[in-house]
Design a protein around this motif. Sequence first.
Motif, short mmCIF file in Angstrom:
data_model
loop_
_atom_site.label_atom_id
_atom_site.label_comp_id
_atom_site.label_asym_id
_atom_site.label_seq_id
_atom_site.Cartn_x
_atom_site.Cartn_y
_atom_site.Cartn_z
N ARG A 37 -0.45 -2.16 21.04
CA ARG A 37 -0.21 -3.10 19.95
C ARG A 37 0.75 -2.51 18.92
NH1 ARG A 37 -5.25 -5.69 16.81
NH2 ARG A 37 -5.66 -6.32 18.97
N ALA A 38 1.73 -3.32 18.53
CA ALA A 38 2.64 -2.96 17.45
C ALA A 38 2.47 -3.97 16.32
CB ALA A 38 4.09 -2.95 17.94
N LEU A 39 2.58 -3.50 15.09
CA LEU A 39 2.53 -4.35 13.91
C LEU A 39 3.88 -4.29 13.21
CD1 LEU A 39 -0.50 -4.25 14.56
CD2 LEU A 39 -0.95 -4.04 12.11
N ASP A 40 4.48 -5.45 12.98
CA ASP A 40 5.77 -5.54 12.31
C ASP A 40 5.54 -6.19 10.95
OD1 ASP A 40 8.49 -5.40 11.84
OD2 ASP A 40 8.96 -7.22 12.97
N VAL A 41 5.71 -5.42 9.89
CA VAL A 41 5.33 -5.84 8.54
C VAL A 41 6.58 -6.21 7.75
CG1 VAL A 41 4.04 -5.21 6.47
CG2 VAL A 41 3.38 -4.24 8.70
N GLY A 42 6.54 -7.35 7.06
CA GLY A 42 7.74 -7.86 6.42
C GLY A 42 8.74 -8.29 7.47
N PRO A 89 -4.32 -8.76 7.36
CA PRO A 89 -5.55 -9.27 7.96
C PRO A 89 -5.69 -8.84 9.42
CG PRO A 89 -3.91 -11.00 7.92
CD PRO A 89 -3.28 -9.81 7.26
N THR A 90 -5.91 -7.55 9.62
CA THR A 90 -6.05 -7.03 10.98
C THR A 90 -7.06 -5.89 10.96
OG1 THR A 90 -4.74 -6.34 12.91
CG2 THR A 90 -4.22 -5.29 10.80
N ASP A 91 -7.52 -5.53 12.14
CA ASP A 91 -8.61 -4.55 12.26
C ASP A 91 -8.14 -3.14 11.93
OD1 ASP A 91 -10.23 -6.60 13.14
OD2 ASP A 91 -9.84 -6.19 15.27
N ALA A 92 -9.10 -2.31 11.58
CA ALA A 92 -8.82 -0.89 11.37
C ALA A 92 -8.52 -0.23 12.72
CB ALA A 92 -9.99 -0.22 10.69
N ALA A 93 -7.68 0.81 12.65
CA ALA A 93 -7.37 1.64 13.82
C ALA A 93 -6.95 0.81 15.02
CB ALA A 93 -8.55 2.53 14.16
N CYS A 94 -6.06 -0.16 14.80
CA CYS A 94 -5.66 -1.07 15.88
C CYS A 94 -4.22 -0.89 16.33
CB CYS A 94 -5.86 -2.52 15.44
SG CYS A 94 -4.69 -3.08 14.15
N GLU A 114 -1.70 3.01 2.13
CA GLU A 114 -3.14 2.97 2.35
C GLU A 114 -3.48 2.05 3.50
OE1 GLU A 114 -5.79 4.75 1.05
OE2 GLU A 114 -4.04 5.96 0.48
N GLU A 115 -2.80 0.90 3.58
CA GLU A 115 -3.01 0.00 4.71
C GLU A 115 -2.59 0.65 6.02
OE1 GLU A 115 -4.09 -3.92 5.07
OE2 GLU A 115 -5.24 -2.22 4.28
N VAL A 116 -1.48 1.37 6.00
CA VAL A 116 -1.02 2.06 7.21
C VAL A 116 -2.10 3.02 7.71
CG1 VAL A 116 0.62 3.78 8.07
CG2 VAL A 116 1.43 1.83 6.72
N ARG A 117 -2.68 3.78 6.81
CA ARG A 117 -3.72 4.73 7.22
C ARG A 117 -4.94 4.00 7.77
NH1 ARG A 117 -1.73 7.00 2.26
NH2 ARG A 117 -0.63 8.97 2.64
N ARG A 118 -5.23 2.83 7.23
CA ARG A 118 -6.39 2.07 7.70
C ARG A 118 -6.17 1.49 9.10
NH1 ARG A 118 -8.17 -3.13 8.10
NH2 ARG A 118 -6.21 -3.99 7.28
N ILE A 119 -4.99 0.95 9.35
CA ILE A 119 -4.76 0.20 10.59
C ILE A 119 -4.23 1.06 11.73
CG2 ILE A 119 -4.37 -1.92 9.31
CD1 ILE A 119 -1.40 -1.59 9.70
N ALA A 120 -3.79 2.27 11.42
CA ALA A 120 -3.17 3.12 12.46
C ALA A 120 -4.21 3.77 13.36
CB ALA A 120 -2.32 4.20 11.80
N LYS A 121 -3.92 3.77 14.66
CA LYS A 121 -4.66 4.60 15.59
C LYS A 121 -4.31 6.07 15.33
CE LYS A 121 -4.89 1.59 19.66
NZ LYS A 121 -4.51 1.51 21.10
N PRO A 122 -5.13 6.99 15.78
CA PRO A 122 -4.73 8.40 15.68
C PRO A 122 -3.41 8.64 16.41
CG PRO A 122 -7.06 8.22 16.21
CD PRO A 122 -6.50 6.82 16.30
#
Length: 246
Positions: A37-42, A89-94, A114-122
């Motif tokens: 999964r990739a997230l494209d923000v803005g 509006p997406t899950d943590a570590a996704c 802060e959002e990046v740290r929440r949503i990023a996988k290791p």
Amino acid sequence: MTRRHFETGGDTYARYRPAYPPALAAVLATLAPDRERALDVGCGNGQLSVLLADRFDAVEAFDVSEDQLANAAPHPKVRYTVAPAEALPTDAACASLITAAQAAHWFDLPAFYEEVRRIAKPGAVLALITYMNPSVDGPLGERFKSFYATDVAAFWPPERPLVERGYVDLPFPFDEIEAPAMSIERDWPLPDLLGYVETWSATKRARAAREEARVEAFIDEAHTLWGDPDTERRVAWPVRMRLGRV
């Protein structure tokens, strides 16, 4: 986002903003720990989102502008959502990859990070991508530069120098990865170049301030210098990135 210069005009943005090279998505996919999964923000009109969809199983794309998303490029693996960068509006570590293309200078960066740290996988990768002011081949090249730097200089928002310097001044509290050299190159007729100029925040602000005469004067000069408007000339944007491992 703290600035919303692109909440309208999504159709023009979709038509005239240059698309990113497919090689960009290829490089980012290689760096990500997996391709789930990739997230494209803005994401704007999804210029990068659809390229990522060719490399990832799923792409979530977010923008604050409903108009931009209404004109976004459809793709079966891309889901577009209206949302700010600082509250996704997406899950943590996704997310295996998080991108912000030509958008990070509008964000509240501490909140976004802060959002990046929440949503990023290791081991996920964050990519802040921007393209700088283009060079234009032919007789219009120097006049194009002076229009950008002089005629509408007072109308650029204060965030613009961040783009001009390739994001080197952005705080970036992640383990940095060296970014490859890359550029966007297009062979455009004059109407496409002028359409692109109309998408600039500075052009929009000049017209809103009833200073459209300086824009129209440039357009007239451009026609004279270009010659046949259907003649195509090379336009090239240097691409700059800040890449980091979360």
